[in-house]
Design an enzyme around this catalytic site. Structure first.
Site, mmCIF file in Angstrom:
data_model
loop_
_atom_site.group_PDB
_atom_site.id
_atom_site.type_symbol
_atom_site.label_atom_id
_atom_site.label_comp_id
_atom_site.label_asym_id
_atom_site.label_seq_id
_atom_site.Cartn_x
_atom_site.Cartn_y
_atom_site.Cartn_z
ATOM 1 N N ARG A 63 19.886 -9.602 6.980
ATOM 2 C CA ARG A 63 20.977 -8.855 6.357
ATOM 3 C C ARG A 63 22.304 -10.390 6.070
ATOM 4 O O ARG A 63 21.586 -11.284 6.728
ATOM 5 C CB ARG A 63 22.124 -7.568 7.560
ATOM 6 C CG ARG A 63 21.039 -6.528 7.409
ATOM 7 C CD ARG A 63 21.790 -5.570 8.136
ATOM 8 N NE ARG A 63 21.398 -3.812 8.833
ATOM 9 C CZ ARG A 63 20.973 -3.792 9.047
ATOM 10 N NH1 ARG A 63 19.981 -4.754 10.414
ATOM 11 N NH2 ARG A 63 20.729 -2.805 8.994
ATOM 12 N N HIS A 73 0.736 -1.183 -0.257
ATOM 13 C CA HIS A 73 -0.318 -0.059 0.045
ATOM 14 C C HIS A 73 1.126 1.071 -0.211
ATOM 15 O O HIS A 73 1.527 0.866 0.541
ATOM 16 C CB HIS A 73 -0.992 -0.517 0.951
ATOM 17 C CG HIS A 73 -1.912 -0.929 1.454
ATOM 18 N ND1 HIS A 73 -3.106 -1.483 0.920
ATOM 19 C CD2 HIS A 73 -1.637 -2.177 1.533
ATOM 20 C CE1 HIS A 73 -3.704 -2.252 1.106
ATOM 21 N NE2 HIS A 73 -2.686 -3.023 1.677
ATOM 22 N N THR A 88 13.801 -6.590 3.545
ATOM 23 C CA THR A 88 13.348 -5.537 2.987
ATOM 24 C C THR A 88 14.114 -5.451 1.571
ATOM 25 O O THR A 88 13.851 -4.779 0.688
ATOM 26 C CB THR A 88 13.246 -4.480 3.712
ATOM 27 O OG1 THR A 88 14.894 -4.353 4.321
ATOM 28 C CG2 THR A 88 12.386 -4.903 4.510
ATOM 29 N N ARG A 138 26.485 -14.455 6.356
ATOM 30 C CA ARG A 138 27.959 -14.757 6.462
ATOM 31 C C ARG A 138 27.277 -15.874 4.990
ATOM 32 O O ARG A 138 26.856 -16.142 4.573
ATOM 33 C CB ARG A 138 28.818 -16.209 7.387
ATOM 34 C CG ARG A 138 27.935 -17.525 7.797
ATOM 35 C CD ARG A 138 28.834 -17.934 8.255
ATOM 36 N NE ARG A 138 28.597 -19.151 8.968
ATOM 37 C CZ ARG A 138 27.898 -20.712 8.304
ATOM 38 N NH1 ARG A 138 29.441 -20.547 7.137
ATOM 39 N NH2 ARG A 138 27.573 -21.436 8.594
#
Length: 201
Positions: free
Chosen positions: A182, A117, A167, A185
């Site tokens: 994130r 949205h 994200t 490794r």
């Protein structure tokens, strides 16, 4: 905005669209019927469950397992490869194409959300939405309670740690985790020796 396109065409093209039009309501209702039947099958009716998923999805392999409860918006935008496994309570909001490769494992409570949205409240009040495709490569393992946001690509062989919110794109051959997710490794040849932490096969 292109008013020559239908709302469905806008949705599939990644343009702002309105979901509560008759065509899209009918398609979501048809998907909900199949999903309802799938989720309410007796546990030994696995072949009937596969038939329903094949009818619902845009593409499947021959070998796949989806535990209930399962939820999706349209179904036809979901494309899965061979040896797909989705554990309990998987939700795929497939307003855009969701492409999943071979040998992909989803732990419980995974959410794959191609829908979104606008940030500003005014277009949200006007019921605008958008959708962006999601791609998950071969041999990916996605941990429990992971959320994958619109427009994300996850590279082959990667592992997404439990509870992550993805994200941004994740490259191949890595372990990634966290909120936001994130890279932790790379996956190495040494990892082949262990089944959990430093526990050897």
């Amino acid at each position: 905005m292109d008013n020559k396109l239908s709302e469905k065409e806008k949705m599939l093209a990644g343009k702002p669209y309105k979901a509560f039009v008759p065509e899209l309501i009918e398609e979501r209702t048809a998907a909900k019927r199949l999903v309802w039947e799938f989720n309410n099958l007796p546990p030994d009716e696995t072949e009937r469950g596969k038939e329903l998923i094949k009818k619902l999805f845009g593409k499947t392999g021959e070998n796949f397992v989806i535990e209930n409860l399962f939820r999706c918006d349209y179904g036809y935008n979901i494309h899965i490869g061979e040896n797909f496994f989705a554990n309990y309570n998987c939700v795929i909001l497939d307003c855009a194409r969701v492409e999943i490769g071979d040998n992909v494992l989803l732990a419980p409570n995974v959410g794959i959300y191609a829908a979104g949205h606008p940030v500003h409240p005014m277009p949200r009040k006007e019921e605008y939405e958008f959708a962006a495709p999601i791609s998950i490569g071969d041999n990916v393992w996605i941990g429990g309670n992971v959320v994958i946001n619109p427009g994300i690509k996850i590279g082959e062989n990667s592992v997404i740690g439990a509870g992550s919110v993805v994200t941004k794109d994740i490259p191949p051959n890595v372990i990634a985790m966290g909120n936001p997710c994130r890279v932790f490794r790379e996956i190495t040849e040494e990892d082949k020796l262990y089944y959990f932490k430093k526990m050897r096969f």
